[in-house]
Design a protein around this motif. Sequence first.
Motif, short mmCIF file in Angstrom:
data_model
loop_
_atom_site.label_atom_id
_atom_site.label_comp_id
_atom_site.label_asym_id
_atom_site.label_seq_id
_atom_site.Cartn_x
_atom_site.Cartn_y
_atom_site.Cartn_z
N ALA A 64 0.83 -1.29 -0.16
CA ALA A 64 0.09 0.00 0.05
C ALA A 64 1.01 1.17 -0.19
N TRP A 65 1.37 1.69 0.68
CA TRP A 65 2.68 2.56 1.00
C TRP A 65 4.17 2.56 0.68
N ARG A 66 4.37 0.82 -0.17
CA ARG A 66 5.46 0.77 -0.91
C ARG A 66 6.56 0.69 0.08
N SER A 67 6.69 0.70 1.14
CA SER A 67 7.57 0.54 2.62
C SER A 67 7.53 -0.44 3.17
N LEU A 68 8.70 -1.11 3.91
CA LEU A 68 9.40 -2.40 4.67
C LEU A 68 8.24 -2.16 5.86
N GLU A 69 8.32 -3.43 6.22
CA GLU A 69 7.14 -3.39 7.47
C GLU A 69 8.11 -4.53 8.79
N SER A 70 8.66 -3.29 9.38
CA SER A 70 9.20 -5.11 10.46
C SER A 70 8.22 -5.28 11.98
N ASN A 71 6.79 -5.19 12.11
CA ASN A 71 6.54 -5.83 12.41
C ASN A 71 6.89 -5.81 13.71
N GLN A 72 7.57 -5.03 14.70
CA GLN A 72 7.93 -4.51 16.11
C GLN A 72 6.77 -4.25 16.87
N VAL A 73 5.54 -3.84 16.00
CA VAL A 73 4.21 -3.29 16.34
C VAL A 73 3.50 -4.01 16.83
N GLY A 74 2.70 -4.69 17.15
CA GLY A 74 1.49 -5.43 16.25
C GLY A 74 0.33 -5.10 17.64
N LEU A 75 -0.52 -5.75 17.31
CA LEU A 75 -1.38 -5.84 17.81
C LEU A 75 -2.10 -5.66 19.76
N ASN A 76 -1.14 -6.35 20.38
CA ASN A 76 -1.00 -6.71 21.80
C ASN A 76 -0.15 -5.21 22.31
N GLU A 77 0.92 -4.70 22.08
CA GLU A 77 1.71 -3.07 21.70
C GLU A 77 1.05 -2.35 21.41
#
Length: 504
Positions: free
Chosen positions: A96-109
Amino acid sequence: MLKASMYLDPHYALADVPDELFGSFIEHLGRAVYDGIYCPGHPSADAQGFRRDVLDAIRPLNIPLLRYPGGNFASGYRWEDGVGPRERRPVRPDAAWRSLESNQVGLNEFAGFCRDAGAQMMLTVNLGTRGVQEACDLLEYCNLPVGSYYSDLRAAHGVKAPHAIRYWCLGNEMDGPWQMGHKTAEEYGRLAAETARAMRRLDPTVKLTAAGSSNPGMPTFPQWEATVLSHTYDDVDFLSLHQYLGDYTGDLGDYLAQSLTMDSFISAAVSACDYVRAKKRAKKEMMLSFDEWNVWFRTNGQEEREEPWRHAPAILEERYTMADAAMFGCMLITLLNHTDRVRAACLAQLVNVLAPIMTVPGGGPVWRQSIYWPFLHGSLYGRGTVLRAHVASPRYDSPSFTDVPYLETAAVWHEDSGELDIFAVNRSPGEPLLLACDLAAFGGGALTEHSALYDPDPLAVNDPGRERLTPRRVSGGSAEDGKLRAELPPLSWNVLRVGLGRRP
Ligand code: AHR
C-alpha cells in the motif's frame, strides 16, 4: 466589519454528542508508528518502547477511539505477523505504501499503547487480500476467553484477559481502485455481510462498520452505499465515510468553501441509508462513522514519487497552515452539526502522518501543528447537546461555490453545568466578523472566555521549537440584554465559552 447573528434555544436540540466523535487514527504508514509513537531507546521511551513525550501530547486531546492498523495498510496486512516473540516476526513489503514493515509493533503492543492513551481500539480487518476466516481468527485472538486455539495463543503471548475490542471496521475503502483487493459494491457487500454474521456469532457485542465511499467524488457514490447496505443493513451498526479536503490554489475563499462538500456528502449518505431502510421496511436507523477526515493535498501520492522499500519513510507529513486550521475547524463544526447521524469519527491521523502531533525525525522533540488546537477545543468542550442554531451570516461567491457563509458555527449546550460553547470560524481573510448571539431563551448569559486561533498570514505554519499558531485570548466580547457579542478576527477559529443565566 461583517455582521452575523445567531439564535439559540435549548428546546431545539439536535442530538447529544457521542464521545466517539473525537476518535483518531494511527496507521502503519510513514513515521506514524516507528519514529512516531514507538521509539525504543529514546530517552522518553517507556519499558515497551512507546514515547512518553508523544503520549503527553496525545492525552490532553482526550481521544476515546483509535483506529488501527490502517487504512490502506490493513488491506494487505497479516495480523499474525505482529504477534508473538519479536525476534521471530517477519519483515514484509507493504504494497500500500511501498515501505518495509518490521512488525515490531503489532496488536498487543498497540493495545497497551491505547490503554496508556486512554482510548479504545477500533480495529480494521483485512477484507482486501483476506476474508471471513482470517477476520474470525483475529476476533477469536482478541476477544474470546482462553480455551480455544487463538485465544490460547494470545495467552501464550502474555495476554490472558481478552482485549474486548468493541469497534471493528469491515475492510477499508473497498470502493477505491487503489485498494489492494478492491471490489465492486456487490462483491464487497456480500463479503462484508458474511464476515459480519460470522463475527457476531463469535462475539455478539461487537459494533461493526461497513466501508462506505472514500470520498464524494467517487463515481460509484452513492450507489455504492445503496448496494453495500442492501446486503449488510441488518448486520452492521455503521456505514463509514472518508473525506480529505485541500487543493489550495491561491483563492482562500474558494479553498475554505470546500467544507460545504462535507456537509452535502453526509446528507447524501444519510439519504442513501434511509432509502435502503425504506426499501427493507427496517426499524433500525443506520448511523455513520466518519472514520477518516482531515485536510490533505500537498503530500498526496508521495509514496509513488519516492524511493520505495524503506522502513518508516518520512511520507505524508503534511504541514498545516492557519488556513488549513480554519478549514479543519469548519469540518469539525460540520461533524457536530450532523451528530444526529454521525455517531463516530476519526481524525486521520494522529502522529507524523497527516497529523496534529509531530516528532522531529530521528528521535527529536515533539511539536504541535495548527490543527491540534481546533481538535483539542472540540474534544474538550464539544461533548454535550448540539443545538439547532438559527444563523444569519453574510455570504460570498467563489469560483467553485455560491452563497458561502462567512460564518461557520455550532453550539454545544452543557445542561448539567449550565454552560454553552460556541465554535465558530470566520472565513473572511480580510475582515473581522461581529457575531451577535441571542440567548434570551436561556435567560441570558455571560461570556467567560473567548479563545481564538488566528494569524495575519494564512500560510503561517508552526515549526519545531517555534509554535506560532497557538490559541490566544480575545478581549472585548460582551453580554447585555440576553445578547452576546464577540468579534471574530479575520480568518480565525474561535471558541466562545458562555455561563448561562438560568436553567430553562
Ligand atoms: O490516511 C491515509 C490514507 O487515506 C488511508 O490509508 C486510506 O484509507 C485513505 O485513502
